[in-house]
Design an enzyme around this catalytic site. Sequence first.
Site, PDB file in Angstrom:
ATOM      1  N   SER A  57       0.816  -1.123   0.167  1.00  0.00           N
ATOM      2  CA  SER A  57       0.109  -0.112   0.006  1.00  0.00           C
ATOM      3  C   SER A  57       0.956   1.303  -0.103  1.00  0.00           C
ATOM      4  CB  SER A  57      -0.765   0.015   1.143  1.00  0.00           C
ATOM      5  OG  SER A  57      -1.560   1.272   1.395  1.00  0.00           O
TER       6      SER A  57
ATOM      7  N   TYR B 130      -2.431  -0.818   9.931  1.00  0.00           N
ATOM      8  CA  TYR B 130      -2.531  -1.150   8.606  1.00  0.00           C
ATOM      9  C   TYR B 130      -1.261  -0.595   8.077  1.00  0.00           C
ATOM     10  CZ  TYR B 130      -3.877  -2.338   3.769  1.00  0.00           C
ATOM     11  OH  TYR B 130      -4.024  -2.615   2.507  1.00  0.00           O
TER      12      TYR B 130
END
EC number: 1.-.-.-
Length: 252
Positions: free
Chosen positions: A152, A165
Amino acid sequence: MHYQPKQDLLNDRIILVTGASDGIGREAAMTYARYGATVILLGRNEEKLRQVASHINEETGRQPQWFILDLLTCTSENCQQLAQRIAVNYPRLDGVLHNAGLLGDVCPMSEQNPQVWQDVMQVNVNATFMLTQALLPLLLKSDAGSLVFTSSSVGRQGRANWGAYAASKFATEGMMQVLADEYQQRLRVNCINPGGTRTAMRASAFPTEDPQKLKTPADIMPLYLWLMGDDSRRKTGMTFDAQPGRKPGISQ
């Protein structure tokens, strides 16, 4: 990515996809099958996996196998047992796409729930490591193995509120780099950052975002195909954007 693969790009390839019941994982599994691969589906929802397998069978005439594994609760022993079951039916793995992931809480560090933090690390880092470790012997039996992790933009540049995350994706990038260095000549190991994509996880992260402004999972499949086929054979230890040039954050 403008990439037009040959229709037989993945003929005779055996590819395992985690998180194959929904979103990007579902689309990747169906796309790999469309281009000739024998696909192995991994997830925790048997009914959804059965539906994906049925769809692939209807479209390609090949019935994929699926296996159940809950990454939130799995142990190293569970992963080893899964690898043994796969090895009974398949001589090798030519590709593994680690797509399954957990978002956790999008909130300031001071408000991060420690148990949710642990859960995100378990799914995105610990289970991914244990599963990779178990599957490596099968991957190393391929003469063109490709191991792909999902990263990401927040795994390269931390952003406020992305706590667990972001930390898990920094760890994913590190795991990819270590494995790429350890298996330089024997296995390709790379990361894909899908970017903002029309999925349930994305909707939970950005509930006010207009999904029509996002790419669909099908739109970003060229990169997923390229990294599993021979055209990327010399690429390893790298992280690729499925949507180059896209600014992180909510789509305007």
